[in-house]
Design a protein around this motif. Sequence first.
Motif, PDB file in Angstrom:
ATOM      1  N   ILE A 261     -13.377  13.677   1.797  1.00  0.00           N
ATOM      2  CA  ILE A 261     -13.643  14.440   0.560  1.00  0.00           C
ATOM      3  C   ILE A 261     -12.916  15.598   1.124  1.00  0.00           C
ATOM      4  O   ILE A 261     -13.435  16.294  -0.306  1.00  0.00           O
ATOM      5  N   LEU A 262     -12.587  16.711   1.797  1.00  0.00           N
ATOM      6  CA  LEU A 262     -12.073  17.982   1.799  1.00  0.00           C
ATOM      7  C   LEU A 262     -10.655  17.844   1.311  1.00  0.00           C
ATOM      8  O   LEU A 262      -9.881  19.288   1.521  1.00  0.00           O
TER       9      LEU A 262
ATOM     10  N   VAL B 213      -9.648   8.407  -4.094  1.00  0.00           N
ATOM     11  CA  VAL B 213      -9.912   6.850  -3.389  1.00  0.00           C
ATOM     12  C   VAL B 213     -10.469   6.893  -1.857  1.00  0.00           C
ATOM     13  O   VAL B 213     -10.901   6.497  -1.693  1.00  0.00           O
ATOM     14  N   GLU B 214      -9.719   8.258  -1.278  1.00  0.00           N
ATOM     15  CA  GLU B 214     -10.855   8.495   0.411  1.00  0.00           C
ATOM     16  C   GLU B 214     -11.811   8.767   0.564  1.00  0.00           C
ATOM     17  O   GLU B 214     -12.383   8.228   1.040  1.00  0.00           O
ATOM     18  N   GLU B 215     -12.088   9.503  -0.820  1.00  0.00           N
ATOM     19  CA  GLU B 215     -13.685   9.220  -1.075  1.00  0.00           C
ATOM     20  C   GLU B 215     -14.377   7.550  -0.933  1.00  0.00           C
ATOM     21  O   GLU B 215     -15.143   8.003  -0.524  1.00  0.00           O
ATOM     22  N   ARG B 216     -13.626   7.672  -2.141  1.00  0.00           N
ATOM     23  CA  ARG B 216     -14.288   6.009  -1.826  1.00  0.00           C
ATOM     24  C   ARG B 216     -14.444   5.402  -0.929  1.00  0.00           C
ATOM     25  O   ARG B 216     -15.564   4.507  -0.626  1.00  0.00           O
ATOM     26  N   VAL B 217     -13.163   5.324  -0.369  1.00  0.00           N
ATOM     27  CA  VAL B 217     -12.889   4.090   0.952  1.00  0.00           C
ATOM     28  C   VAL B 217     -14.083   4.456   1.878  1.00  0.00           C
ATOM     29  O   VAL B 217     -14.562   3.355   2.452  1.00  0.00           O
TER      30      VAL B 217
ATOM     31  N   ASP C 195     -17.851   0.416   6.464  1.00  0.00           N
ATOM     32  CA  ASP C 195     -18.850   1.363   8.085  1.00  0.00           C
ATOM     33  C   ASP C 195     -17.504   2.769   8.543  1.00  0.00           C
ATOM     34  O   ASP C 195     -16.429   3.410   7.989  1.00  0.00           O
ATOM     35  N   SER C 196     -18.288   3.389   9.005  1.00  0.00           N
ATOM     36  CA  SER C 196     -18.367   4.782   9.365  1.00  0.00           C
ATOM     37  C   SER C 196     -16.771   4.584   9.964  1.00  0.00           C
ATOM     38  O   SER C 196     -16.662   4.131  11.869  1.00  0.00           O
ATOM     39  N   GLY C 197     -15.526   5.179   9.189  1.00  0.00           N
ATOM     40  CA  GLY C 197     -14.598   4.927  10.196  1.00  0.00           C
ATOM     41  C   GLY C 197     -13.581   3.976  10.025  1.00  0.00           C
ATOM     42  O   GLY C 197     -12.356   4.368  10.512  1.00  0.00           O
ATOM     43  N   GLU C 198     -13.733   2.381   9.718  1.00  0.00           N
ATOM     44  CA  GLU C 198     -14.238   1.418   9.784  1.00  0.00           C
ATOM     45  C   GLU C 198     -12.702   0.937   8.855  1.00  0.00           C
ATOM     46  O   GLU C 198     -13.472  -0.443   8.053  1.00  0.00           O
ATOM     47  N   TYR C 199     -11.488   1.368   8.320  1.00  0.00           N
ATOM     48  CA  TYR C 199     -10.326   1.375   7.957  1.00  0.00           C
ATOM     49  C   TYR C 199      -9.157   1.275   7.876  1.00  0.00           C
ATOM     50  O   TYR C 199      -9.367   2.236   8.780  1.00  0.00           O
TER      51      TYR C 199
ATOM     52  N   VAL D 199     -13.350  -7.090   5.201  1.00  0.00           N
ATOM     53  CA  VAL D 199     -12.753  -7.489   3.591  1.00  0.00           C
ATOM     54  C   VAL D 199     -11.794  -6.330   3.455  1.00  0.00           C
ATOM     55  O   VAL D 199     -11.447  -5.667   4.046  1.00  0.00           O
ATOM     56  N   SER D 200     -11.232  -7.274   2.763  1.00  0.00           N
ATOM     57  CA  SER D 200      -9.816  -6.412   1.841  1.00  0.00           C
ATOM     58  C   SER D 200      -9.787  -5.880   0.902  1.00  0.00           C
ATOM     59  O   SER D 200     -10.001  -6.626   0.192  1.00  0.00           O
ATOM     60  N   ILE D 201      -9.579  -4.419   1.083  1.00  0.00           N
ATOM     61  CA  ILE D 201      -9.814  -3.584  -0.374  1.00  0.00           C
ATOM     62  C   ILE D 201      -8.776  -3.404  -0.395  1.00  0.00           C
ATOM     63  O   ILE D 201      -8.204  -2.482   0.206  1.00  0.00           O
ATOM     64  N   SER D 202      -8.555  -3.241  -1.782  1.00  0.00           N
ATOM     65  CA  SER D 202      -7.494  -2.482  -2.917  1.00  0.00           C
ATOM     66  C   SER D 202      -8.283  -1.183  -3.684  1.00  0.00           C
ATOM     67  O   SER D 202      -9.396  -2.243  -4.552  1.00  0.00           O
ATOM     68  N   ILE D 203      -8.431  -0.705  -4.028  1.00  0.00           N
ATOM     69  CA  ILE D 203      -8.902   1.038  -5.224  1.00  0.00           C
ATOM     70  C   ILE D 203      -7.645   1.554  -5.416  1.00  0.00           C
ATOM     71  O   ILE D 203      -6.691   2.059  -4.943  1.00  0.00           O
TER      72      ILE D 203
END
Lengths: 319, 286
Positions: free
Chosen positions: B14-15, B59-63, B68-72, B122-126
């Motif tokens: 977030i920063l 997007v970074e905040e969103r994902v 789960d913590s760091g799981e992407y 999950v496959s995620i698009s933002i």
Amino acid sequence: MIPHSYLEFERPIAELTVKIEELSSMGRAADVNIAEEVQKLSQKRDKLLHQIYEKVSPWQICQLSRHPERPYFFDYVEHLFDDFQELHGDRAFADDQAIVGGLARFHGRSVMLVGQQKGRDTKEKLKRNFGMARPEGYRKALRLFKLAERFDIPVLTFIDTAGAWPGIDAEERGQSEAIATNLLELSRLRVPIICTVIGEGGSGGALAIGVGDRLLMQQYTSYSVISPEGCAAILWRDRAFAEQAAQTLKLTAKDLLELKLIDEIIPEPLGGAHRYPKEAAAILDKRLQDNLNHLMILPEDKLLEQRQQNLRQLGIFQS
Amino acid sequence: MNWITRLIEHPQAILRKDSATPEGLWVKCKGCSETLYKKEIMRSAMVCPRCAHHFRISVEERVALLCDSGEYQAHDQGLQSKDPLGFKDKKKYRDRLKEATKKAGNQDALCSYMGKIKGQEVSISIFNFAFMGGSMGSVVGEKIARGMERALEKKCPYLLVTASGGARMQEGVLSLMQMAKTSAIAAKLQEAKLPFVCVLTDPTMGGVSASVAWLGDIIIAEPEALIGFAGPRVIEETVREKLPEGFQRSEFLLEKGLIDDVVDRREVRDYLALIFSQLTQRPYAH
């Protein structure tokens, strides 16, 4: 045929036509000099027509694609098909008159026709909402696509719309959902689909009946993600830049063929389909026949595989 | 672990400089006009703790919020827009792309991930609204296609979070055709019986709304997001009527029967985990 309305860039042709008419009515055929003059002027007019139409600009093509005397969907129904039976309504809300559909015969074969109809006079224009469909129009189209699929009947669509109707009612009834659903269902409809742009191809409202195995465009039609006026209003903040927008949007049949986004350009008679609707219809007839014959011999799986592969490959980017 | 601890654990999410978070220590809430301590809003998923106004987030905040913590892990980062039309208005499209890249990163208007939501892959698009208004051109279309194909390959759900002004004018009909392309692959997700969930956020309009955004098996929206086909100004100019209060907002869509639910951002992760577990008939990890 002599059209009643001329576009700005056709003015020289209009002036000559008026002159020819004046001369013809003056002397009748008895006067040899007048007859000769009329012939000379007619030749000059044809030459001028040729010169003007040879280098029409994208903006002029936009105007031609919206020409008030351009043949509409119903004109092609009359010229190209037999036994047309219109099928009304989406079975849920209304019969949207901006999109018309029904069964017909095309050289003896049953086909499902779906097209946008703009309306010729004021009364019809209002009835048809100037060819701008609401969700129920797209849902009617979908109902007819599915009906065609059930009976193994190929689908021919005719695109001619400024766009989907941007109204409060359309939003309330799910304009987005209606268009999106058509895109998905057309991508997997198990019958051949040929889409032809016969006038204006206005963005999502056009695409909602525009996904198929072939995308054809008549020579003086346009297909665009946004109207040049709309684009100019957003990017130039002034609609007066529509001409520049039309240039850069690459919305003509020629541009789109170069970008491999359409399959074929259907030529129009010199001077446009609005001058010679019967001749334009005859050319379209032949091209539709050829394309349909080609698609009808493909096995269903092959047809779908090709369509989906073509859709998958759309786009230009660097990887 | 909840979203609060996750955000605290991953402050970098977030920063970042390209975050959509307003700058400065104090922020005035657009919803209740209250002056809020920025860290306080950040701790509540960029939702005003007083009035629940949802600020736009990066997007970074969103994902980070969703997974789960760091799981992407990010995917398809190399795709770049070309300028196939040689488009030029007052500015060249090429220059607009450069500016957008400077402002919003080099991922065009969409970022893709493989992530875990409560253990579910999950496959995620933002969508990234900061990049040319989240507009969909060839790159966005291709990234959505690849994201969906990853779901097909891994046999996992596909999640799309939208924020877009619509099709990207600067790529003309190529952009329009991304609507058809993405819709065609959405059909494959249906046939493979893989859940496809859309989270509509502010704003979701035009060609994105009228294609992939409305093809989810489940469609939810964040509160008060502007969502629709035609822009409100265009509608107003066309029908020459004042638009009704709340028109094209999430709550309006819910009332009209067009979406499954309106879900507060702070609840979205739980909502998703539950719906995925229902659709895939797995137990729900509380």
